[in-house]
Design an enzyme around this catalytic site. Structure first.
Site, short mmCIF file in Angstrom:
data_model
loop_
_atom_site.label_atom_id
_atom_site.label_comp_id
_atom_site.label_asym_id
_atom_site.label_seq_id
_atom_site.Cartn_x
_atom_site.Cartn_y
_atom_site.Cartn_z
N LYS A 198 -4.70 -6.66 8.92
CA LYS A 198 -5.90 -5.82 8.82
C LYS A 198 -5.94 -5.05 7.50
CE LYS A 198 -7.89 -6.94 12.65
NZ LYS A 198 -9.06 -7.86 12.58
N SER B 150 -13.20 -5.63 21.71
CA SER B 150 -12.21 -6.12 22.67
C SER B 150 -12.75 -6.10 24.09
CB SER B 150 -10.94 -5.26 22.58
OG SER B 150 -9.97 -5.70 23.49
N ASP C 70 -11.49 -14.46 14.09
CA ASP C 70 -11.49 -13.00 13.94
C ASP C 70 -12.12 -12.46 12.66
OD1 ASP C 70 -10.67 -10.48 15.10
OD2 ASP C 70 -9.16 -10.36 13.54
N ARG D 43 -1.59 -0.98 15.52
CA ARG D 43 -1.86 -0.34 14.24
C ARG D 43 -1.81 1.18 14.37
NH1 ARG D 43 -6.45 -0.29 12.83
NH2 ARG D 43 -7.44 -1.04 14.73
N HIS E 283 -16.20 -9.03 11.04
CA HIS E 283 -15.19 -9.05 12.10
C HIS E 283 -15.79 -9.84 13.26
CE1 HIS E 283 -12.61 -6.82 15.24
NE2 HIS E 283 -11.87 -7.73 14.64
N ARG F 33 1.24 -9.92 21.57
CA ARG F 33 0.49 -10.77 20.64
C ARG F 33 1.27 -12.03 20.29
NH1 ARG F 33 -4.84 -9.36 18.52
NH2 ARG F 33 -5.11 -7.15 19.00
N LYS G 170 -15.36 -12.39 23.15
CA LYS G 170 -15.56 -13.04 21.84
C LYS G 170 -14.73 -14.32 21.71
CE LYS G 170 -13.58 -11.15 18.30
NZ LYS G 170 -13.17 -10.33 17.15
N THR G 171 -13.43 -14.21 22.01
CA THR G 171 -12.56 -15.38 21.88
C THR G 171 -12.89 -16.44 22.91
OG1 THR G 171 -10.78 -14.00 20.99
CG2 THR G 171 -10.16 -16.15 21.86
#
Length: 531
Positions: A200, A237, A256, A58, A219, A321, A241-242
């Site tokens: 996003k 990051s 997410d 981004r 988020h 990604r 989390k994942t």
């Protein structure tokens, strides 16, 4: 072929006189267009691979909101949400729509929010078939009956090939622009091909409209247990989390973006957008197995002859990604929603080695740590640099928060109180010392801690209070080495721990000053660390 020409209402009103419209294509039709347009390369297992050009992430400094009367009193103005005038908007909007006029365009109509009472119909117009593919993966796909009566409430126009050569005259950052007009419920994107801008972008929109209705947007990842108990996982990051929200005994709601209204917690998306750098099928089998036909790989490195992907390579970017529809994951919750959360887990990688492996938070402390959004990493990769650096990202997603962070924090507190939700802070970083001395928290031990949280077993432990951070941590957890639960006792040099704890506490306090100013409803600072 799902082609519509004059039948798709609303495009002429946007100022786009299209040649042909490709509207909500099937995955096979999208694949055919990608091949025909030579937009990508097919990997050895049939997954489409595309490059997003010079932008592989981004462009946060190129994100703007129009300063207009219906929204300017609500937007959190500053570095995250910069102002742009209506005049600049008009000029760039005309440029974007003129660019698309006379071209074949792709139109995706779908939803953000898998909860009927809190969803938003969104339309995304692109000039690339692979961007249509991305949207089909990432947003909630309507059925045929829904399409018949579909009316978009927000439209994003992606004119990725357009650049703003007059950005200096306009007072903007570069020739890239991502501009939102909340009054007109429109967004234009130019100068960047990166797919994540669309994902996003719509999240930023949901972070504006839903909270103003009292609906929390978050988020975070979320999963649900066999007994219907819901858990939320917040974390920046690298905090896990994942990894930690993926549990064979619990169904994934989403990885997410989520909403939380009066009825339930719900996924805002219809797919996942996972990092693939160093992807290992042994440690992340769900993501690895989701990369197949109909998934979309971005900026990965592959062998020119065999088309086998090298996930270890960051030759193009660290931010490789994959996007895929959520049904590529086996253990998912359908529909993507579940009851009010029982537990909220904040994940932090503390490279200072100060915070306990797990702490229990009061509602007020949860609001404080939610606003702080803390994690820490080792500073850079230069030789000899060993000093950790702290990162504070409000609401664990500052870059996407359209309203002031305290708005979300107050909503969080209200919902936690109403639904009797418990909160915990977990350190997945270092224990027993700071960087260079401490060791990474053992993943199986962290999983044990999370299991004890979700089953309610942890709350039966005896707790003590940290003298600086005021958070409670357990003295014992079955299956976890008790010597690491009290972070000070885990350090051999107790004086060094005390000094490092004070140093980190000061960083928290200094960061929080910007929220304390003008806060009349709640003294958030009272529930942070004390020196």
């Amino acid at each position: 072929m799902s082609v519509v020409q004059s039948k798709l209402a609303g495009l002429r009103e946007l100022g786009i006189e299209q040649k042909e419209i490709y509207h909500n294509l099937s995955f096979q039709e999208i694949f055919d267009h990608e091949v025909k347009n030579n937009e990508g390369v097919i990997s050895s297992n049939g997954t489409m691979m595309v490059d997003t050009g010079i932008f592989t992430g981004r462009s946060p400094k190129d994100k703007y909101f129009v300063d207009e009367p219906t929204s300017n009193q609500h937007v959190w103005w500053g570095p995250v949400n910069a102002k742009v005038s209506e005049e600049v908007w008009n000029e760039l909007y005309a440029k974007a729509t003129k660019h698309l006029t006379g071209k074949d365009i792709y139109v995706f109509d779908g939803y953000s929010g898998d909860e009927p009472s809190s969803t938003m119909p969104v339309r995304i117009i692109t000039e690339k078939a692979w961007q249509h593919h991305f949207c089909t993966n990432m947003f909630i796909r309507p059925d045929a009956d829904q399409l018949k009566t579909f009316k978009p409430e927000f439209t994003l126009i992606n004119a990725c090939e357009v650049k703003n050569e007059d950005f200096k005259k306009h007072g903007l950052n570069s020739d890239v622009f991502v501009i939102f007009h909340l009054g007109k419920k429109l967004c234009i994107v130019g100068g960047t091909h990166y797919g994540g801008e669309m994902k996003k972008g719509i999240f930023s929109v949901m972070n504006y409209f839903l909270p103003l209705k009292g609906i929390m947007t978050m988020h975070c990842s979320a999963n649900v247990g066999e007994k219907g108990d819901t858990a939320l996982f917040f974390g920046l990051s690298g905090t896990g989390k994942t990894t930690l929200s993926t549990d064979p005994l619990r169904k994934l709601i989403g990885d997410d973006e989520h909403g939380w209204d009066d009825n339930c917690v719900f996924n805002l998306e219809g797919g996942c957008y996972a990092k693939t750098i160093s992807l290992d099928p042994k440690t992340e089998p769900d993501i690895y197995n989701a990369i197949k036909r109909d998934a979309l790989l971005e900026n990965v490195v592959y062998d020119a002859s065999s088309k086998v992907v090298d996930y270890s390579s960051a030759a193009k970017t660290e931010n490789t990604r994959v996007s895929y529809p959520i049904f590529h994951i086996k253990n998912i919750q359908i529909p993507s929603r579940a009851g009010h959360p029982n537990n909220i887990i904040f994940l932090t990688y503390d490279a200072f080695g100060v915070l306990p492996p797990v702490s229990r938070l009061s509602i007020e402390q949860a609001m404080y740590h939610f606003l702080s959004g803390y994690t820490a990493k080792v500073a850079g990769t230069e030789r000899g640099v060993k000093e950790p650096t702290a990162t504070f990202s409000a609401c664990f997603g500052q870059a996407f928060m359209t309203l002031h962070p305290t708005h979300y924090a107050k909503l969080l507190g209200e919902k936690m109180r109403k639904h009797k939700v418990k909160a915990y802070l977990i350190n997945t970083g270092l224990v027993g010392g700071s960087y260079g001395v401490g060791k990474r928290m053992n993943l199986p031990a962290t999983r044990t801690i999370i299991t004890d949280i979700l089953t309610g077993k942890l709350d039966k432990s005896e707790f003590e209070t940290h003298p600086v951070f005021q958070i409670e941590f357990p003295k014992t957890i079955e299956g976890v080495d008790s010597s690491i639960l009290n972070p000070r006792e885990a350090w051999s040099d107790k004086n060094a721990y005390d000094e490092t704890a004070k140093k980190l506490a000061k960083m928290f306090i200094d960061n929080f000053k910007k929220y304390a100013e003008g806060s009349k409803d709640f003294d958030f600072t009272a529930f942070g660390p004390k020196i």
